[in-house]
Design a protein around this motif. Structure first.
Motif, mmCIF file in Angstrom:
data_model
loop_
_atom_site.group_PDB
_atom_site.id
_atom_site.type_symbol
_atom_site.label_atom_id
_atom_site.label_comp_id
_atom_site.label_asym_id
_atom_site.label_seq_id
_atom_site.Cartn_x
_atom_site.Cartn_y
_atom_site.Cartn_z
ATOM 1 N N GLN A 164 0.647 -1.368 -0.112
ATOM 2 C CA GLN A 164 0.439 0.032 -0.436
ATOM 3 C C GLN A 164 0.818 1.503 0.019
ATOM 4 N N ARG A 165 2.105 1.363 0.966
ATOM 5 C CA ARG A 165 2.995 2.315 0.617
ATOM 6 C C ARG A 165 3.168 2.643 -0.733
ATOM 7 N N GLN A 166 3.324 1.540 -1.157
ATOM 8 C CA GLN A 166 4.875 1.826 -2.925
ATOM 9 C C GLN A 166 3.523 2.272 -3.260
ATOM 10 N N ARG A 167 1.949 1.210 -3.465
ATOM 11 C CA ARG A 167 0.846 2.322 -4.087
ATOM 12 C C ARG A 167 0.692 4.020 -4.283
ATOM 13 N N ILE A 168 1.229 3.809 -2.808
ATOM 14 C CA ILE A 168 0.675 5.792 -2.593
ATOM 15 C C ILE A 168 2.087 6.329 -3.025
ATOM 16 N N SER A 169 3.438 6.315 -3.320
ATOM 17 C CA SER A 169 4.362 6.316 -3.899
ATOM 18 C C SER A 169 4.294 6.386 -5.273
ATOM 19 N N ILE A 170 3.240 5.290 -5.971
ATOM 20 C CA ILE A 170 2.955 5.735 -7.147
ATOM 21 C C ILE A 170 2.118 6.566 -7.849
ATOM 22 N N ALA A 171 1.248 6.545 -6.562
ATOM 23 C CA ALA A 171 0.260 7.856 -6.717
ATOM 24 C C ALA A 171 0.631 9.280 -6.652
ATOM 25 N N ARG A 172 1.633 9.269 -5.732
ATOM 26 C CA ARG A 172 2.408 10.652 -5.685
ATOM 27 C C ARG A 172 3.110 10.942 -6.714
ATOM 28 N N ALA A 173 4.049 10.446 -7.135
ATOM 29 C CA ALA A 173 5.138 10.144 -8.656
ATOM 30 C C ALA A 173 3.997 10.472 -9.694
#
Length: 330
Positions: A164-173
């Motif tokens: 989920q954290r990596q999904r947040i990182s992707i969403a931020r990018a």
């Protein structure tokens, strides 16, 4: 927006050296040649996989391309503008179009910021929204695209799992609608089952948004799945570059052959056909690399001339190999 046949990124003779200091007055003793004279292009809408063993300079190359680390030499042309020399409003616009997904989702997210703040920060910095209502709509939209729920927006990173954290990182990018994204070992810190979900998400977002990726990884199976073209790095240099088919089916550089032979086989047929290439000799240091081919000390096909000079050979269209004996080994 670039067309598919145009080069969105042109890296020309890029170098990144880190000084090594010592002595009583801390003078410079030499330089670590992390990235040493690499050149390649990426066409819009395609994925270039950058592979190599740990310490070869992959991540440093990605950060230098984005301007996060200043280059020692060379140029990085993004849509015709040199990232290394850009400043002011031009650099600010390039920042919006070029983003990065970091390797570690645990340390790349500010633990004091909510998901809403993490994703909305870029939108505010680049003035892409007018007012709080539009900001909330954009944050909710990108969260849904990346497999997150809007009700999670006010939570903090520590309340999420690694995937989920990596999904947040992707969403931020992706929140700022970039055109080029560097994926720096974007799935290496995740479980295998979660890796598949994130890779599929990256593929879907590429198709939906017309993105171009530089996909940095040491996992050859993932690179083979997601990439269109592949570049192989060894001790700061690109030793072989070509299409995915050229690199994986007909590797020409001895290092690429050894690297592919070390990849795990998943079927009995692959295990029967695969022949492991064991390299001998010591890995050279990037502090004082050899003058000729940097792989010469470990290469089973080395000749005297290899230790004195090195050059790129063109085997076929788009397939380049930094090896004097490439045509004999192909």
């Amino acid at each position: 927006m670039n067309t598919v046949n145009e080069n969105i990124l042109e890296v020309q003779h890029l170098k990144k050296y880190f000084p090594v200091k010592g002595g009583f007055i801390q003078h410079t003793l030499g330089y670590i040649q992390a990235v040493d004279d690499i050149s390649f292009t990426i066409r819009a809408g395609r994925v270039l996989g950058l592979v190599g063993e740990s310490g070869c300079g992959k991540s440093t190359a990605g950060r230098t391309i984005l301007g996060l680390t200043p280059a020692t030499g060379g140029s990085v042309l993004f849509e015709g503008t040199d990232v290394c020399t850009a400043s002011g409003d031009k650099l600010h616009e390039i920042r919006r179009k070029m983003q990065i997904i970091f390797q570690d989702p645990y340390s790349s997210l500010d633990p004091r910021m909510t998901v809403y703040d993490l994703i909305g920060e870029g939108l505010l910095a680049h003035r892409q929204v007018n007012g709080r209502v539009e900001l909330e709509e954009r944050v909710e939209e990108i969260m849904l695209k990346c497999g997150l729920f809007p009700e999670q927006a006010l939570r903090f990173p520590h309340q999420f799992s690694g995937g989920q954290r990596q999904r947040i990182s992707i969403a931020r990018a992706l929140a700022t609608n970039p055109e080029f994204v560097v994926c720096d070992e974007a799935v290496s810190a995740l479980d295998v089952s979660i890796q598949a979900q994130i890779i599929n998400l990256l593929k879907d977002m590429q198709e939906d948004m017309g993105l171009t990726y530089l996909f940095i990884s040491h996992d050859l199976s993932i690179v083979r799945f997601i990439s269109d073209d592949v570049a192989v790095m060894y001790l700061g240099q690109i030793v072989e570059m070509g299409s995915k088919t050229q690199i994986f089916d007909t590797p020409a550089h001895p290092y690429t052959q050894a690297l592919l032979s070390a990849a795990p086989a998943f079927t009995k047929k692959e295990k029967a056909e695969k022949k492991r290439i064991l390299l001998e000799g010591d890995l050279p240091t990037p502090f004082n690399p050899p003058a000729g081919c940097r792989f010469a000390g470990r290469c089973p096909y080395v000749k005297a001339e290899c230790k004195e000079t090195v050059r790129m050979e063109e085997l076929e269209a788009g397939h380049q190999v930094m090896c004097l004996r490439a045509k004999d080994l192909a």
